[in-house]
Design a protein around this motif. Structure first.
Motif, PDB file in Angstrom:
ATOM      1  N   HIS A  11      12.211   7.984  -4.500  1.00 60.78           N
ATOM      2  CA  HIS A  11      11.131   7.977  -5.481  1.00 60.78           C
ATOM      3  C   HIS A  11      11.534   8.612  -6.813  1.00 60.78           C
ATOM      4  O   HIS A  11      10.769   8.523  -7.778  1.00 60.78           O
ATOM      5  CB  HIS A  11       9.914   8.721  -4.923  1.00 60.78           C
ATOM      6  N   ASP A  27       3.386  10.099   1.287  1.00 60.43           N
ATOM      7  CA  ASP A  27       2.766   8.806   1.567  1.00 60.43           C
ATOM      8  C   ASP A  27       1.367   8.737   0.949  1.00 60.43           C
ATOM      9  O   ASP A  27       0.966   7.703   0.405  1.00 60.43           O
ATOM     10  CB  ASP A  27       2.686   8.572   3.069  1.00 60.43           C
ATOM     11  N   TYR A  28       0.629   9.844   1.022  1.00 62.81           N
ATOM     12  CA  TYR A  28      -0.697   9.891   0.406  1.00 62.81           C
ATOM     13  C   TYR A  28      -0.574   9.704  -1.110  1.00 62.81           C
ATOM     14  O   TYR A  28      -1.348   8.955  -1.731  1.00 62.81           O
ATOM     15  CB  TYR A  28      -1.370  11.226   0.716  1.00 62.81           C
ATOM     16  N   ASP A  45       6.471  14.284   4.390  1.00 62.23           N
ATOM     17  CA  ASP A  45       6.447  12.820   4.351  1.00 62.23           C
ATOM     18  C   ASP A  45       5.018  12.284   4.299  1.00 62.23           C
ATOM     19  O   ASP A  45       4.728  11.315   3.574  1.00 62.23           O
ATOM     20  CB  ASP A  45       7.173  12.248   5.566  1.00 62.23           C
ATOM     21  N   LYS A  46       4.118  12.903   5.044  1.00 63.95           N
ATOM     22  CA  LYS A  46       2.725  12.462   5.036  1.00 63.95           C
ATOM     23  C   LYS A  46       2.090  12.710   3.671  1.00 63.95           C
ATOM     24  O   LYS A  46       1.291  11.898   3.183  1.00 63.95           O
ATOM     25  CB  LYS A  46       1.937  13.193   6.123  1.00 63.95           C
ATOM     26  N   CYS A  68      11.410  13.672  -2.043  1.00 59.89           N
ATOM     27  CA  CYS A  68      11.146  12.519  -2.909  1.00 59.89           C
ATOM     28  C   CYS A  68      12.448  11.834  -3.315  1.00 59.89           C
ATOM     29  O   CYS A  68      12.533  10.600  -3.367  1.00 59.89           O
ATOM     30  CB  CYS A  68      10.382  12.965  -4.157  1.00 59.89           C
ATOM     31  N   ARG A 119       1.857   8.198  -2.715  1.00 57.18           N
ATOM     32  CA  ARG A 119       2.292   6.824  -2.988  1.00 57.18           C
ATOM     33  C   ARG A 119       1.116   5.852  -3.005  1.00 57.18           C
ATOM     34  O   ARG A 119       1.081   4.894  -3.782  1.00 57.18           O
ATOM     35  CB  ARG A 119       3.318   6.415  -1.928  1.00 57.18           C
ATOM     36  N   ARG A 120       0.129   6.104  -2.156  1.00 57.21           N
ATOM     37  CA  ARG A 120      -1.010   5.194  -2.040  1.00 57.21           C
ATOM     38  C   ARG A 120      -2.084   5.426  -3.101  1.00 57.21           C
ATOM     39  O   ARG A 120      -2.980   4.591  -3.250  1.00 57.21           O
ATOM     40  CB  ARG A 120      -1.630   5.329  -0.639  1.00 57.21           C
TER      41      ARG A 120
END
Length: 346
Positions: free
Chosen positions: A172, A142-143, A138-139, A167, A145-146
């Protein structure tokens, strides 16, 4: 020199039969009756003037020709994967990318590092993200996604499946916002690359199949010619006869073919050297006969050897395949063609 380790695609039992097939071809079709190739056991150091060839070297080893001055690498060059990616990026005007690499496995780490450095030469500067199966996925997502919506995956089969499933669970996959490119040079059973199929025979298979529908795979072009088919049959028979080794449905992989091409090319070089009055033991002169030449008579219809700054090496094409939806875009350097192909994952 060959290794005996059944977990790798270039073992003695796989490669030596191809070398023997090539020796038979050289002796019967290329050299005259006064000369023959014979396999011998002999130690060479790096300083000798011996002509050398290898089906390996794809990860950048042996590249320094001040150390290996008479060596030609017949392995695929990993640089062509980044050239394929560069074509795709220019086609769709992409600029930002995340390069996700499974550093838990040496072969993926080597491939990932090579790709990162190569993409920069194409003016593509990826964010480098380490991903291992035990990590908090998940981390990592998230990276991603940003920072980008384009993801290049150089990871083991199990890591790939867990990543894509997560995902999919996070939504996603269905949005169409993300592009997932996977680098997998060629299929090989076992742990070397891992299982890159979505099927595991478990309850997550339906979701995995949907997740893999967005996966675009970049791999070496798989030969389909009659010449290649005949060669693979000979290798399989020779392996069974000499080593009692059964391929058991495993494909005769690119490394095996590369060693074969190396021996065939050496046979032609010996013949050419003899015609020119060059002694066949003069490795430096034989190597220079290879530079910037295109040959015929090997497994591919045309085999191009080139001399970059410090090496003379083989040029190999890559294939870009749409995993589930049965489309294939074939790249030979920067030439793009569309064909139809069934990959069997329907």
């Amino acid at each position: 020199m060959l290794i005996r380790d059944n977990s790798t695609p270039y073992t003695l039992e796989r490669v030596e039969p191809a070398i023997q097939v090539a020796i038979n071809v050289v002796n019967s079709e290329i050299l005259n009756s006064s000369y023959r190739l014979v396999p011998v056991l002999r130690a060479y150091d790096n300083e000798c003037n011996a002509r050398n060839g290898t089906g390996l070297g794809d990860s950048g080893i042996f590249v320094d020709k001040t150390v290996y001055p008479t060596l030609t690498r017949f392995a695929y060059c990993q640089c062509h994967a980044r050239q394929v990616i560069s074509v795709i990026f220019r086609k769709f005007n992409w600029t930002e990318v995340i390069l996700v690499v499974d550093t838990e496995h040496p072969q993926y780490q080597i491939l990932g590092n090579s790709l990162r450095d190569g993409l920069q030469k194409e003016n593509i500067h990826p964010h480098f993200l380490d991903l291992r199966l035990k990590d908090n996925i998940d981390k990592k997502i998230d990276y991603i996604r940003r920072h980008s919506r384009v993801v290049i995956l150089v990871v083991s089969g199990d890591t790939l499946r867990e990543f894509l499933l997560r995902c999919y669970e996070l939504g996603h996959i269905s949005t169409g916002e993300y592009v997932f490119l996977e680098i997998l040079p060629f299929p090989f059973p076992g742990d070397y690359w891992g299982n890159h199929d979505w099927r595991r025979g478990d309850s997550r298979d339906p979701d995995a199949k949907k997740a893999y529908e967005v996966l675009l795979r970049i791999s070496l072009f798989e030969p389909t010619s009659e010449n290649w088919t005949n060669f693979t049959e000979l290798v399989i028979r020779e392996a069974n006869k000499t080593y009692n080794f059964d391929f058991k449905g495993e494909q005769v992989n690119f490394y095996i073919g590369a060693f074969y091409d190396g021996v065939i090319r050496y046979g032609h070089l010996v013949k050419q050297a003899l015609d020119l009055g060059i002694h066949y033991t003069d490795g430096y002169s034989l190597s220079r006969l290879c530079w910037n030449k295109t040959f015929t008579g090997g497994l591919p219809p045309r085999l191009q050897l080139r001399k970059p700054k410090l090496a003379q090496d083989r040029v190999q094409g890559n294939t870009y395949s749409d995993e589930i939806r049965c489309c294939m875009i074939r790249y030979q350097v920067l030439v793009l063609r569309r064909t139809a192909s069934s990959l069997g994952n329907t």
